[in-house]
Design a protein around this motif. Structure first.
Motif, short mmCIF file in Angstrom:
data_model
loop_
_atom_site.label_atom_id
_atom_site.label_comp_id
_atom_site.label_asym_id
_atom_site.label_seq_id
_atom_site.Cartn_x
_atom_site.Cartn_y
_atom_site.Cartn_z
N ILE A 15 0.87 -1.25 0.30
CA ILE A 15 0.09 -0.14 -0.13
C ILE A 15 0.37 1.39 -0.56
CG2 ILE A 15 -0.17 0.64 2.50
CD1 ILE A 15 -3.07 1.06 2.24
N ALA A 16 0.50 2.22 -0.55
CA ALA A 16 1.61 3.66 -0.85
C ALA A 16 1.85 4.28 0.57
CB ALA A 16 0.12 4.82 -1.46
N VAL A 17 2.27 4.62 0.95
CA VAL A 17 2.81 5.36 2.12
C VAL A 17 2.78 6.89 2.22
CG1 VAL A 17 5.08 6.64 3.09
CG2 VAL A 17 5.29 4.67 2.06
N ARG A 18 1.61 6.99 3.30
CA ARG A 18 1.32 8.48 3.10
C ARG A 18 1.23 9.60 4.69
NH1 ARG A 18 -1.37 10.37 -1.38
NH2 ARG A 18 -2.70 11.05 -0.95
N CYS A 19 2.41 8.13 5.11
CA CYS A 19 2.17 9.73 6.43
C CYS A 19 3.62 8.80 6.97
CB CYS A 19 1.12 9.44 8.16
SG CYS A 19 1.69 10.13 9.48
N VAL A 20 5.19 9.88 7.51
CA VAL A 20 6.06 9.09 7.24
C VAL A 20 6.76 10.17 8.89
CG1 VAL A 20 8.65 9.31 7.40
CG2 VAL A 20 7.33 8.52 5.54
N ASP A 21 6.49 9.34 9.85
CA ASP A 21 6.83 9.64 10.90
C ASP A 21 8.21 9.84 10.89
OD1 ASP A 21 6.95 10.78 13.49
OD2 ASP A 21 5.26 8.98 14.81
N SER A 22 9.03 11.62 11.75
CA SER A 22 10.37 11.59 11.90
C SER A 22 10.66 11.13 12.62
CB SER A 22 10.90 12.65 11.23
OG SER A 22 9.76 13.53 11.60
N ASP A 23 10.37 11.20 13.92
CA ASP A 23 10.60 11.30 15.82
C ASP A 23 9.68 10.20 16.30
OD1 ASP A 23 12.35 12.24 17.78
OD2 ASP A 23 10.32 13.83 17.55
N VAL A 24 10.65 8.65 16.61
CA VAL A 24 10.24 7.88 17.94
C VAL A 24 10.48 7.34 18.41
CG1 VAL A 24 8.81 5.77 17.58
CG2 VAL A 24 7.66 7.73 15.85
N HIS A 25 10.46 7.30 19.11
CA HIS A 25 11.48 6.95 20.90
C HIS A 25 11.35 5.76 20.59
CE1 HIS A 25 12.93 11.10 20.95
NE2 HIS A 25 11.65 11.45 20.22
N PRO A 26 12.49 4.89 21.00
CA PRO A 26 11.82 3.31 21.03
C PRO A 26 12.95 3.18 22.52
CG PRO A 26 13.57 3.37 19.83
CD PRO A 26 13.28 4.66 19.41
N MET A 27 13.09 2.14 23.59
CA MET A 27 13.64 2.16 24.99
C MET A 27 14.18 0.75 25.07
SD MET A 27 13.49 5.32 25.92
CE MET A 27 14.25 5.25 27.85
N PRO A 28 15.09 0.60 25.34
CA PRO A 28 15.79 -0.68 25.80
C PRO A 28 14.91 -1.19 27.28
CG PRO A 28 17.44 0.72 26.40
CD PRO A 28 16.08 1.90 25.60
N LYS A 29 14.76 -2.21 27.37
CA LYS A 29 13.86 -2.78 28.41
C LYS A 29 15.30 -2.96 29.27
CE LYS A 29 11.15 -6.14 25.77
NZ LYS A 29 9.53 -5.43 26.62
N ARG A 30 14.73 -3.11 30.99
CA ARG A 30 15.70 -2.66 31.95
C ARG A 30 16.60 -3.84 31.89
NH1 ARG A 30 11.17 -1.96 36.52
NH2 ARG A 30 10.10 -3.27 34.80
N GLY A 31 18.20 -3.54 31.66
CA GLY A 31 18.89 -3.96 31.83
C GLY A 31 19.88 -4.27 30.02
N ALA A 32 19.18 -4.56 29.54
CA ALA A 32 19.12 -4.92 28.00
C ALA A 32 19.98 -4.35 27.28
CB ALA A 32 17.99 -4.22 27.12
#
Length: 380
Positions: A15-32
């Motif tokens: 499907i065509a890309v219609r929304c690109v999010d330029s700022d998302v913050h993944p976080m590591p699990k504790r100790g990972a």
């Protein structure tokens, strides 16, 4: 809401890309993250003494939810946006983003080597836990190669290591280290960025002491001072990039400012152009400063300055030619999250497609289609 009947196999239909999010913050699990930090930094710097919670951010409800959306914490008690499947559900399936640029929130240490070690660990963790075949089966996540800009040699090593990864889409730096970016000491980083045709993105950060964003009059007193200071810091880096000739030395280089706001760029372009008109014979740059901005620099839409009179924002967006310089961003999972379905309504109609997805596809060299996810909300 279910994502798909077979959650680890991408659909053949696209499907065509219609929304690109330029700022998302993944976080590591504790100790990972710890196992990824190279020695001797792991044992001699990051784990050799206990460090309590250093709060530089007095956001609403920080003590309870650390300035995150309260619904973004997974049921296992880990931190917000530590579960790729939950992020997929909230950000892609329910909000409607099609591709998200992941930007781990690595901080600045006083020792460049420590920051470089943390970046090394973050890059390996991101590749193993978000960009792998198990968690990126849907092809919606794109990663950032985190760099310690104050250590150009280490930065180039990281770029060379990860630039050809199929899901790494940008280089990620901070604006606080000195000197400013126009200094030739950073040229090896810019050279590597242009070699691999990757944008250099800068996300705001909070380090400690001199690694905090410091305006010319010294350290701010309150968090709201800090929040405005980020824009001042970005403005100085914009001027350094242009007047010190970085874009003339590296004519294909692209820079993205994330979460530094953007409405300030309009008067700054006016001011730089006025100075250039009066002193162009003294300057080595070849074009008006505003032309460099529009050709080489992008800004994220979040945070969106929102005056009481919305027509003022509309005029500013028109005057700055927002369709040339803005990228949609949500800032998920922070409390300041801008839902794409809300944000698009506040953009000039003629600029909506450019800001919501066309600029993102061009800037990050993204595909214009992605595998279908049955039940996904669509922004357009």
């Amino acid at each position: 809401m279910t994502v798909t009947a077979n959650p680890r196999v991408p659909a053949a239909e696209r499907i065509a890309v219609r929304c690109v999010d330029s700022d998302v913050h993944p976080m590591p699990k504790r100790g990972a993250l710890l196992e990824y930090i190279p020695e001797p930094w792991r044992s001699q710097y990051f784990t050799n003494h206990a460090v309590g919670d250093q709060i530089y951010y007095d956001a609403p409800d920080y003590a309870h939810s650390y300035a995150m959306r309260v619904d973004s914490f997974p049921p296992d008690g880990e931190f917000a946006c530590s579960d790729p499947d939950m992020a997929l559900r909230q950000l892609i399936m329910e909000a409607g983003s099609d591709i998200a640029i992941l930007e781990p929130t690595h901080g600045e240490s006083r020792l460049p080597g420590a920051t470089a070690a943390y970046c090394t660990a973050t890059n390996a963790w991101l590749a193993d836990n978000w960009l792998d075949g198990h968690n990126n089966w849907h092809e919606r996540w794109r990663g950032s190669i985190c760099l310690a800009i104050e250590d150009p040699a280490a930065s180039v090593v990281e770029i060379e290591k990860w630039a050809e990864h199929p899901y790494m889409s940008q280089l990620l730096i901070k604006a606080e280290p000195r000197p400013s970016w126009g200094d030739p000491s950073y040229d090896p980083i810019w050279q590597a960025a242009t070699k691999y045709d990757m944008p250099v993105s800068c996300h705001l950060s909070r380090g400690v002491y001199e690694t905090l964003p410091i305006p010319p009059v010294g350290l701010p007193s309150y968090n709201h001072d800090f929040m405005v200071t980020y824009s001042l810091l970005a403005a100085n880096q914009v001027m350094s990039l242009i007047f010190d000739g970085v874009f003339d030395r590296f004519p294909t280089m692209r820079v993205v400012f994330i979460e530094h706001a953007f409405t300030w760029i309009l008067p700054l372009m006016w001011r730089m152009d006025a100075i250039y008109a009066q002193r162009k014979s003294w300057l080595d740059i070849k074009r008006k400063p505003s032309e460099y901005v529009k050709d080489h620099i992008k800004f994220s839409t979040q945070p969106l300055d929102y005056p009481e009179d919305k027509t003022e924002l509309s005029r500013a967006l028109e005057w700055m030619e927002c369709e040339k310089i803005l990228l949609y961003s949500s800032d998920y999972p922070h409390w300041t999250f801008d839902d794409p379905r809300w944000l698009v309504k506040h953009l000039p109609e003629h600029a909506r497609e450019a800001i919501m997805f066309r600029n993102g596809i061009e800037t990050y060299k993204l595909p214009d289609t992605v595998p279908v996810l049955e039940g996904q909300v669509r922004v357009f």
